[in-house]
Design a protein around this motif. Structure first.
Motif, PDB file in Angstrom:
ATOM      1  N   ALA A   1      68.861   2.083   7.322  1.00 44.47           N
ATOM      2  CA  ALA A   1      69.815   3.041   6.766  1.00 44.47           C
ATOM      3  C   ALA A   1      69.969   4.251   7.679  1.00 44.47           C
ATOM      4  CB  ALA A   1      69.368   3.480   5.375  1.00 44.47           C
ATOM      5  N   MET A   2      68.873   4.713   8.257  1.00 43.45           N
ATOM      6  CA  MET A   2      68.917   5.857   9.164  1.00 43.45           C
ATOM      7  C   MET A   2      69.732   5.532  10.414  1.00 43.45           C
ATOM      8  SD  MET A   2      67.313   6.898  12.245  1.00 43.45           S
ATOM      9  CE  MET A   2      65.695   6.108  12.287  1.00 43.45           C
ATOM     10  N   ILE A   3      69.543   4.335  10.948  1.00 35.82           N
ATOM     11  CA  ILE A   3      70.287   3.929  12.147  1.00 35.82           C
ATOM     12  C   ILE A   3      71.771   3.755  11.821  1.00 35.82           C
ATOM     13  CG2 ILE A   3      70.555   2.115  13.881  1.00 35.82           C
ATOM     14  CD1 ILE A   3      67.519   1.599  13.614  1.00 35.82           C
ATOM     15  N   ILE A   4      72.072   3.173  10.665  1.00 31.57           N
ATOM     16  CA  ILE A   4      73.469   2.992  10.252  1.00 31.57           C
ATOM     17  C   ILE A   4      74.161   4.345  10.122  1.00 31.57           C
ATOM     18  CG2 ILE A   4      74.928   2.323   8.294  1.00 31.57           C
ATOM     19  CD1 ILE A   4      73.005  -0.076   7.907  1.00 31.57           C
ATOM     20  N   ASP A   5      73.490   5.319   9.523  1.00 32.53           N
ATOM     21  CA  ASP A   5      74.075   6.657   9.372  1.00 32.53           C
ATOM     22  C   ASP A   5      74.372   7.281  10.734  1.00 32.53           C
ATOM     23  OD1 ASP A   5      73.996   6.512   6.636  1.00 32.53           O
ATOM     24  OD2 ASP A   5      72.143   7.672   6.422  1.00 32.53           O
ATOM     25  N   ALA A   6      73.457   7.101  11.683  1.00 33.97           N
ATOM     26  CA  ALA A   6      73.657   7.669  13.015  1.00 33.97           C
ATOM     27  C   ALA A   6      74.755   6.934  13.777  1.00 33.97           C
ATOM     28  CB  ALA A   6      72.349   7.617  13.802  1.00 33.97           C
ATOM     29  N   ALA A   7      74.872   5.629  13.545  1.00 39.69           N
ATOM     30  CA  ALA A   7      75.831   4.810  14.296  1.00 39.69           C
ATOM     31  C   ALA A   7      77.257   4.948  13.787  1.00 39.69           C
ATOM     32  CB  ALA A   7      75.412   3.338  14.238  1.00 39.69           C
ATOM     33  N   THR A   8      77.439   5.271  12.510  1.00 43.67           N
ATOM     34  CA  THR A   8      78.780   5.252  11.910  1.00 43.67           C
ATOM     35  C   THR A   8      79.788   6.134  12.642  1.00 43.67           C
ATOM     36  OG1 THR A   8      77.898   4.661   9.736  1.00 43.67           O
ATOM     37  CG2 THR A   8      80.094   5.666   9.802  1.00 43.67           C
ATOM     38  N   PRO A   9      79.521   7.428  12.874  1.00 44.84           N
ATOM     39  CA  PRO A   9      80.529   8.236  13.584  1.00 44.84           C
ATOM     40  C   PRO A   9      80.773   7.754  15.006  1.00 44.84           C
ATOM     41  CG  PRO A   9      78.475   9.472  13.296  1.00 44.84           C
ATOM     42  CD  PRO A   9      78.353   8.242  12.459  1.00 44.84           C
ATOM     43  N   LEU A  10      79.772   7.141  15.631  1.00 45.72           N
ATOM     44  CA  LEU A  10      79.954   6.624  16.985  1.00 45.72           C
ATOM     45  C   LEU A  10      80.846   5.388  16.984  1.00 45.72           C
ATOM     46  CD1 LEU A  10      76.292   7.027  18.289  1.00 45.72           C
ATOM     47  CD2 LEU A  10      78.285   8.389  18.947  1.00 45.72           C
TER      48      LEU A  10
ATOM     49  N   GLY B   1      84.589   2.517  18.667  1.00 42.40           N
ATOM     50  CA  GLY B   1      84.815   1.126  18.319  1.00 42.40           C
ATOM     51  C   GLY B   1      83.663   0.255  18.795  1.00 42.40           C
ATOM     52  N   ARG B   2      83.990  -0.975  19.170  1.00 43.84           N
ATOM     53  CA  ARG B   2      82.955  -1.915  19.607  1.00 43.84           C
ATOM     54  C   ARG B   2      82.402  -1.575  20.990  1.00 43.84           C
ATOM     55  NH1 ARG B   2      82.948  -5.758  15.784  1.00 43.84           N
ATOM     56  NH2 ARG B   2      84.900  -6.055  14.623  1.00 43.84           N
ATOM     57  N   ALA B   3      83.024  -0.608  21.663  1.00 45.17           N
ATOM     58  CA  ALA B   3      82.535  -0.207  22.983  1.00 45.17           C
ATOM     59  C   ALA B   3      81.317   0.707  22.899  1.00 45.17           C
ATOM     60  CB  ALA B   3      83.649   0.491  23.760  1.00 45.17           C
ATOM     61  N   VAL B   4      80.951   1.143  21.706  1.00 47.04           N
ATOM     62  CA  VAL B   4      79.771   1.999  21.571  1.00 47.04           C
ATOM     63  C   VAL B   4      78.552   1.257  22.118  1.00 47.04           C
ATOM     64  CG1 VAL B   4      79.230   1.192  19.225  1.00 47.04           C
ATOM     65  CG2 VAL B   4      78.457   3.445  19.977  1.00 47.04           C
ATOM     66  N   THR B   5      77.657   1.986  22.752  1.00 52.51           N
ATOM     67  CA  THR B   5      76.483   1.354  23.347  1.00 52.51           C
ATOM     68  C   THR B   5      75.249   1.578  22.484  1.00 52.51           C
ATOM     69  OG1 THR B   5      75.837   3.299  24.642  1.00 52.51           O
ATOM     70  CG2 THR B   5      77.451   1.785  25.631  1.00 52.51           C
TER      71      THR B   5
ATOM     72  N   ALA C   1      91.334   1.682  12.421  1.00 44.85           N
ATOM     73  CA  ALA C   1      91.842   2.109  13.719  1.00 44.85           C
ATOM     74  C   ALA C   1      90.811   1.886  14.821  1.00 44.85           C
ATOM     75  CB  ALA C   1      92.241   3.581  13.670  1.00 44.85           C
ATOM     76  N   ALA C   2      89.527   1.989  14.474  1.00 42.45           N
ATOM     77  CA  ALA C   2      88.469   1.839  15.473  1.00 42.45           C
ATOM     78  C   ALA C   2      88.184   0.378  15.800  1.00 42.45           C
ATOM     79  CB  ALA C   2      87.188   2.514  14.981  1.00 42.45           C
ATOM     80  N   LEU C   3      88.255  -0.502  14.791  1.00 45.95           N
ATOM     81  CA  LEU C   3      87.786  -1.876  14.984  1.00 45.95           C
ATOM     82  C   LEU C   3      88.860  -2.940  14.830  1.00 45.95           C
ATOM     83  CD1 LEU C   3      84.324  -1.770  13.173  1.00 45.95           C
ATOM     84  CD2 LEU C   3      84.806  -1.567  15.611  1.00 45.95           C
ATOM     85  N   GLY C   4      90.024  -2.602  14.264  1.00 50.19           N
ATOM     86  CA  GLY C   4      91.071  -3.602  14.133  1.00 50.19           C
ATOM     87  C   GLY C   4      91.369  -3.951  12.693  1.00 50.19           C
ATOM     88  N   ALA C   5      92.502  -4.625  12.487  1.00 51.10           N
ATOM     89  CA  ALA C   5      93.009  -4.896  11.145  1.00 51.10           C
ATOM     90  C   ALA C   5      92.146  -5.867  10.361  1.00 51.10           C
ATOM     91  CB  ALA C   5      94.442  -5.439  11.235  1.00 51.10           C
ATOM     92  N   ASP C   6      91.287  -6.638  11.048  1.00 57.70           N
ATOM     93  CA  ASP C   6      90.443  -7.587  10.323  1.00 57.70           C
ATOM     94  C   ASP C   6      89.370  -6.885   9.505  1.00 57.70           C
ATOM     95  OD1 ASP C   6      91.850  -9.716  11.302  1.00 57.70           O
ATOM     96  OD2 ASP C   6      90.495 -10.070  12.990  1.00 57.70           O
ATOM     97  N   GLU C   7      89.065  -5.637   9.870  1.00 60.41           N
ATOM     98  CA  GLU C   7      88.040  -4.891   9.145  1.00 60.41           C
ATOM     99  C   GLU C   7      88.713  -4.044   8.075  1.00 60.41           C
ATOM    100  OE1 GLU C   7      85.148  -5.662   9.605  1.00 60.41           O
ATOM    101  OE2 GLU C   7      84.994  -6.453  11.625  1.00 60.41           O
TER     102      GLU C   7
END
Length: 244
Positions: A19-28, A33-37, A112-118
């Motif tokens: 949950a902590m990692i998901i919270d940190a990753a969400t704004p990134l 988008g999928r280019a986040v490292t 907008a970040a990941l595409g219409a499938d999401e």
């Protein structure tokens, strides 16, 4: 037990760490988008990069969990169900519009970040309409159409108000939208022009409405992630060719 041992923070459970990692990753994810490292995510979470892979296995799994968490419908459901049934209709519609616009803007950021499938499922959208319809049942004597249909109209107008290229160029605030939903643009219809749709016509209109909403969602964001090349004009005007 030494004071140092007693005061040492207890290790996070697997669920809490995820949950902590998901919270940190969400704004990134929203920003990149999928280019986040994984390095960017690890730095934001204040953890070693390897911790991400131990918690999720790979980056794609983490992104999928970010999307699932971001689209969690429960906060929106809870917000709708918290609206007081005893409120005047105008205030009730305004409260629904605030929540609906917030939800749609929330969804659009991830789309907008990941595409219409999401995007949320059809089942979720129908569920929201039923919750809104239940809120409107006490006011059904003031409505010209069934509460469920009013719920669809609210979603349609709220959606249009936040679509890029529409809501940005012609801004509408909550009061504007509430007035449009309740009174249209010409007030109450007179007896000569009121008219009543048949059940079959209403059913067909609902199907068209669902299709139009989905098409609007697709087209509004397609240009964000599908580059288009230059338009090639025909060498000969087709109209001139047909006249020869």
């Amino acid at each position: 037990m030494t004071p140092e041992t007693h005061n040492r923070a207890r290790p996070l459970s697997v669920e809490d760490r995820q949950a902590m990692i998901i919270d940190a990753a969400t704004p990134l994810v929203i920003a990149h988008g999928r280019a986040v490292t994984s390095k960017q995510i690890a730095e934001a979470a204040g953890i070693a990069e390897g911790t991400i892979f131990r918690a999720f296995g790979d980056k794609d799994t983490l992104i999928r969990r970010v999307v699932e968490n971001y689209f969690d419908p429960q906060p929106f459901r809870d917000g709708l169900r918290a609206i007081d049934l005893a409120l005047p209709l105008e205030q009730k519609i305004a409260a629904i519009v605030v929540l609906m616009r917030g939800r749609l803007e929330h969804v659009f950021r991830m789309v907008a970040a990941l595409g219409a499938d999401e995007r949320p499922t059809d089942g979720q959208r129908h569920e929201y309409a039923h919750i809104i319809a239940e809120l409107l049942v006490p006011d059904r004597d003031r409505l010209r159409c069934p509460p469920y249909r009013v719920a669809q109209i609210i979603r349609m107008v709220a959606l249009a108000s936040v679509l890029p290229g529409i809501g940005e160029t012609i801004p509408f605030d909550v009061d504007d939208i509430t007035q449009i939903i309740l009174y249209g643009v010409s007030g109450e219809p007179d007896a000569d022009h009121a008219g009543h749709a048949t059940a079959g016509h209403a059913h067909g209109a609902d199907a068209i409405l669902h299709s139009a909403l989905d098409s609007a969602l697709d087209s509004a964001f397609r240009s964000e992630w599908e580059p288009t090349g230059p338009t090639t004009l025909p060498a000969t005007d087709p109209a001139q060719t047909s006249q020869r």
